[in-house]
Design a protein around this motif. Structure first.
Motif, short mmCIF file in Angstrom:
data_model
loop_
_atom_site.label_atom_id
_atom_site.label_comp_id
_atom_site.label_asym_id
_atom_site.label_seq_id
_atom_site.Cartn_x
_atom_site.Cartn_y
_atom_site.Cartn_z
N VAL A 182 0.85 -1.19 0.00
CA VAL A 182 0.00 0.00 0.00
C VAL A 182 0.89 1.24 0.00
O VAL A 182 2.05 1.21 0.41
CB VAL A 182 -0.94 0.02 1.23
CG1 VAL A 182 -1.90 -1.16 1.19
CG2 VAL A 182 -0.14 0.03 2.53
N SER A 183 0.31 2.35 -0.46
CA SER A 183 1.06 3.60 -0.49
C SER A 183 1.43 4.04 0.92
O SER A 183 0.67 3.84 1.87
CB SER A 183 0.22 4.70 -1.17
OG SER A 183 -0.02 4.39 -2.53
N GLY A 184 2.61 4.65 1.06
CA GLY A 184 3.07 5.14 2.35
C GLY A 184 4.57 5.22 2.40
O GLY A 184 5.27 5.06 1.39
N THR A 185 5.08 5.47 3.60
CA THR A 185 6.52 5.60 3.83
C THR A 185 7.00 4.43 4.66
O THR A 185 6.45 4.15 5.74
CB THR A 185 6.84 6.92 4.54
OG1 THR A 185 6.39 8.01 3.72
CG2 THR A 185 8.34 7.07 4.78
N PHE A 186 8.05 3.76 4.20
CA PHE A 186 8.53 2.55 4.83
C PHE A 186 10.06 2.52 4.83
O PHE A 186 10.72 3.22 4.05
CB PHE A 186 8.00 1.31 4.08
CG PHE A 186 6.50 1.22 4.02
CD1 PHE A 186 5.79 0.58 5.03
CD2 PHE A 186 5.81 1.79 2.96
CE1 PHE A 186 4.40 0.51 4.97
CE2 PHE A 186 4.42 1.72 2.90
CZ PHE A 186 3.72 1.08 3.91
N VAL A 187 10.60 1.68 5.71
CA VAL A 187 12.04 1.44 5.73
C VAL A 187 12.42 0.66 4.47
O VAL A 187 11.68 -0.23 4.05
CB VAL A 187 12.42 0.64 7.00
CG1 VAL A 187 13.90 0.26 6.97
CG2 VAL A 187 12.11 1.45 8.25
N PRO A 188 13.55 0.98 3.85
CA PRO A 188 14.00 0.15 2.72
C PRO A 188 14.07 -1.31 3.16
O PRO A 188 14.60 -1.63 4.23
CB PRO A 188 15.40 0.70 2.41
CG PRO A 188 15.39 2.10 2.93
CD PRO A 188 14.50 2.07 4.15
N THR A 189 13.52 -2.20 2.33
CA THR A 189 13.32 -3.58 2.78
C THR A 189 13.70 -4.58 1.71
O THR A 189 13.33 -4.44 0.54
CB THR A 189 11.84 -3.79 3.15
OG1 THR A 189 11.42 -2.79 4.10
CG2 THR A 189 11.64 -5.17 3.78
N ASN A 190 14.43 -5.60 2.13
CA ASN A 190 14.77 -6.74 1.28
C ASN A 190 14.57 -8.02 2.08
O ASN A 190 15.10 -8.16 3.18
CB ASN A 190 16.21 -6.65 0.79
CG ASN A 190 16.66 -7.93 0.12
OD1 ASN A 190 15.92 -8.53 -0.66
ND2 ASN A 190 17.87 -8.38 0.42
#
Length: 289
Positions: A182-190
């Motif tokens: 979903v749209s939003g702000t998140f920590v870079p994730t792998n």
């Protein structure tokens, strides 16, 4: 000099009393300087050296802390506001095939006019559409130095259309592994390991944090390498941006190219003071400009 108590003792703790013979008594002043900017150094004849903590301005060695001040005898990071972020975007769409590198590959943004020391970076990924977002791998890199796998193996198998993501080290939560995205702000994730990007992309360093770019000069090319890891679904992005916060560290960072200002770097910010230097207004009919 004779055996016994020092005949040169002057009862002053701020001097070193030495008897050198023939009645000569030099009294060398004690050096109370502790080479600590965060203490005020003094000497009392009764008690000797004193090094009292102060609240002087100082620098903690980190250009990204503003208004550093002494506290408890050490230089503490300041809490002053950093310069406003600068936004640079590439609005050209990115097309992902069913399998393999996107077009264009890479998608580039050229940053200009920024101070030379990067304090933070955020990346905005616009209009993400894909039947299986988990297929999308996104690597941010400069022409040299480190890189960050900002998005990989996230979102699961829930289809998305027009999702807008911002990845920031300061975000509160990571992108979801199983979705939905979903749209939003998140920590870079792998999630997982071993992601391989087709040439000529650089080999991922393994990290996702954007802090890998802190301390570098933000000016120049930023490349976004996007790859669709599995067939058969295709996808797209509408574009992307980098949002950069940088500070100056030397006066030359602040050169505005204008002869009528004196440019300087003051605590991370550029200052441009008007001057009265000789100049040329481009009019041959005027003198002493």
């Amino acid at each position: 000099c004779f055996p016994g108590p020092n005949p040169c003792f002057d009862n002053d703790a701020c001097t070193i009393d030495v008897c050198v013979g023939q009645g000569d008594c030099p009294h060398t002043v004690v050096d109370c300087n502790d080479d600590n900017l965060c203490t005020d150094d003094s000497c009392s004849p009764a008690t000797g050296c004193a090094n009292v903590d102060n609240a002087a301005s100082c620098t903690d060695g980190n250009p990204c802390t503003i208004g550093d001040v002494c506290n408890g005898g050490v230089c503490a990071p300041g809490s002053g506001a950093l310069p406003a972020p600068a936004l640079f975007c590439n609005d050209t769409g990115i097309t992902l095939p069913e399998l393999g590198p996107a077009t264009p590959y890479p998608s580039a943004i050229v940053v200009t006019g920024q101070p030379s020391y990067l304090c933070s970076a955020e990346v905005a990924l616009g209009g993400i559409s894909h039947a299986i977002p988990d297929d999308i791998d996104v690597l941010l890199a400069r022409l040299t130095g480190g890189n960050a796998l900002v998005m990989s193996d996230v979102g699961g198998t829930s289809a998305v259309t027009g999702v807008n993501l911002t990845v920031s080290d300061a975000a509160a939560s990571s992108l979801p592994d199983d979705g939905p995205l979903v749209s939003g702000t998140f920590v870079p994730t792998n999630f997982g390991a071993g992601d391989v990007f087709p040439a000529p992309a650089p080999v991922p360093d393994g990290g996702s944090a954007l802090s890998v770019f802190v301390g570098t000069n933000p000016n120049g090319t930023w490349n976004l390498w996007v790859d669709d890891e599995f067939a058969p679904e295709a996808g797209s992005l509408s574009g992307w941006c980098v949002n950069l916060v940088s500070v100056c560290t030397v006066d030359t960072d602040c050169n505005d190219g204008f002869v009528c200002t004196d440019d300087s770097c003051l605590d991370g910010f550029c200052a441009h003071a008007n001057n009265t230097a000789a100049c040329d207004d481009g009019n041959a009919c005027t003198a002493n400009d």
